[in-house]
Scaffold this motif. Structure first.
Motif, PDB file in Angstrom:
ATOM      1  N   PHE A 142       1.854   0.293   3.005  1.00  0.00           N
ATOM      2  CA  PHE A 142       0.857   1.332   3.281  1.00  0.00           C
ATOM      3  C   PHE A 142       0.850   2.434   2.233  1.00  0.00           C
ATOM      4  O   PHE A 142      -0.022   3.302   2.243  1.00  0.00           O
ATOM      5  N   ILE A 154      -6.958   1.343   2.953  1.00  0.00           N
ATOM      6  CA  ILE A 154      -6.671   1.475   4.378  1.00  0.00           C
ATOM      7  C   ILE A 154      -7.608   2.534   4.937  1.00  0.00           C
ATOM      8  O   ILE A 154      -7.573   3.694   4.499  1.00  0.00           O
ATOM      9  N   ASP A 155      -8.436   2.140   5.896  1.00  0.00           N
ATOM     10  CA  ASP A 155      -9.433   3.053   6.434  1.00  0.00           C
ATOM     11  C   ASP A 155      -9.322   3.224   7.945  1.00  0.00           C
ATOM     12  O   ASP A 155      -9.852   4.182   8.493  1.00  0.00           O
ATOM     13  N   LYS A 189      -3.879   4.923   9.097  1.00  0.00           N
ATOM     14  CA  LYS A 189      -3.782   6.131   8.273  1.00  0.00           C
ATOM     15  C   LYS A 189      -2.812   7.129   8.910  1.00  0.00           C
ATOM     16  O   LYS A 189      -2.030   7.782   8.206  1.00  0.00           O
ATOM     17  N   GLU A 190      -2.857   7.215  10.237  1.00  0.00           N
ATOM     18  CA  GLU A 190      -1.929   8.101  10.933  1.00  0.00           C
ATOM     19  C   GLU A 190      -0.495   7.610  10.791  1.00  0.00           C
ATOM     20  O   GLU A 190       0.439   8.407  10.575  1.00  0.00           O
ATOM     21  N   ARG A 241       0.704   5.797   8.314  1.00  0.00           N
ATOM     22  CA  ARG A 241       1.098   6.035   6.925  1.00  0.00           C
ATOM     23  C   ARG A 241       1.538   7.484   6.745  1.00  0.00           C
ATOM     24  O   ARG A 241       2.569   7.753   6.108  1.00  0.00           O
ATOM     25  N   GLN A 242       0.787   8.417   7.294  1.00  0.00           N
ATOM     26  CA  GLN A 242       1.143   9.829   7.167  1.00  0.00           C
ATOM     27  C   GLN A 242       2.472  10.111   7.840  1.00  0.00           C
ATOM     28  O   GLN A 242       3.318  10.851   7.313  1.00  0.00           O
TER      29      GLN A 242
END
Length: 265
Positions: free
Chosen positions: A125, A239-240, A245-246, A248-249
């Motif tokens: 990611f 990655i959308d 995305k959450e 990954r963060q």
């Protein structure tokens, strides 16, 4: 014991497991080496290894388990009381039950693990804006892997009876934790950036990417290894999906502290 040939066996969509396997064997000089890549969607080879082979098996960790597709493709490989080195690569979070699972897979196929390692690879990611173990395995990791190989070489020379050599204890629990299920997402294609070069099609380990007048991605077979994203020369795949995305963060914020490889002999 005397080894006649070394084999690397890797499932490595983004190249990290393969690099670790090759670094390990680089520390074992003077023995012919052959590489087996389990990553291709056309891989269906059955192979039995001899007792005087050494097989280095390296696979990625998905959610604390050996990647399910790697398990499937390892199923065609068997040993003959064959010494083995097992290695997992993970994205700087945790490898949990994966190394134990890989040891069990190897032993059930008549391999005799004599050494094991858990190495860090750049998380699938990760990107330049939100890095997670960026560029790993790096030179330090690969140097550790090479030294690991030298130690394995010394251990092999000292082994007179493989059965008595003992298998290294590794962390993990049985039953294994629940692995990663099928995700209802695929990487997102930015059509305006896509040049139809076909790179994504060629690197996908599951055949989930096809191309005619445009690139198509099939969610039912995509394992979200991100090989297509990492290899796209135009950055046309990203990655959308909001949950990813959450995630990954969260990984970036909580698992940025550098971890070192863990080795077991």
């Amino acid at each position: 014991m005397k080894i006649q040939k070394i084999w690397t066996v890797s499932f490595s969509p983004t190249g990290t497991s393969e690099r670790v396997a090759k670094a390990i064997v680089s520390g074992i000089p003077g023995i012919p080496i052959e590489n087996i890549d389990l990553t291709s969607p056309t891989f269906s080879e059955a192979r039995k290894f001899d007792s005087n082979d050494l097989v280095v098996i390296a696979v990625p960790v998905y959610a604390g388990r050996v990647a399910a597709l790697a398990v499937k493709r390892l199923g065609g490989l068997t040993g003959s009381n064959t010494p083995a080195v097992i290695a997992v690569t993970y994205g700087n979070r945790e490898y949990e039950d994966a190394l134990l699972e890989l040891r069990d897979i190897a032993e059930s196929a008549s391999f005799k693990p004599i050494a094991a390692g858990a190495f860090i690879g750049e998380h699938s990611f990760s990107n330049s804006e939100i890095p997670i173990a960026e560029s790993r395995p790096d030179n330090e990791d690969l140097s550790i892997a090479e030294t690991f190989g030298k130690n394995i070489s010394d251990k092999l020379k000292a082994i007179e009876d493989l059965q008595a050599a003992g298998c290294p204890d590794v962390p993990g629990n049985r039953p294994y934790k629940e692995g990663m299920g099928q995700l209802p997402f695929t990487p997102h294609l930015i059509e305006s950036s896509c040049t139809l070069c076909g790179t994504c099609v060629s690197v996908c380990p599951t055949g989930s990417v096809s191309m005619d007048s445009k690139v198509e991605l099939e969610s039912s077979s995509c394992i979200f290894c991100c090989a297509c994203i990492k290899n796209c020369p135009e950055n046309a795949l990203i990655i959308d999906a909001a949950p990813l995305k959450e995630k990954r963060q969260w990984l970036h914020e909580n698992y940025s502290l550098r971890k070192a490889p863990e080795l077991y002999m």
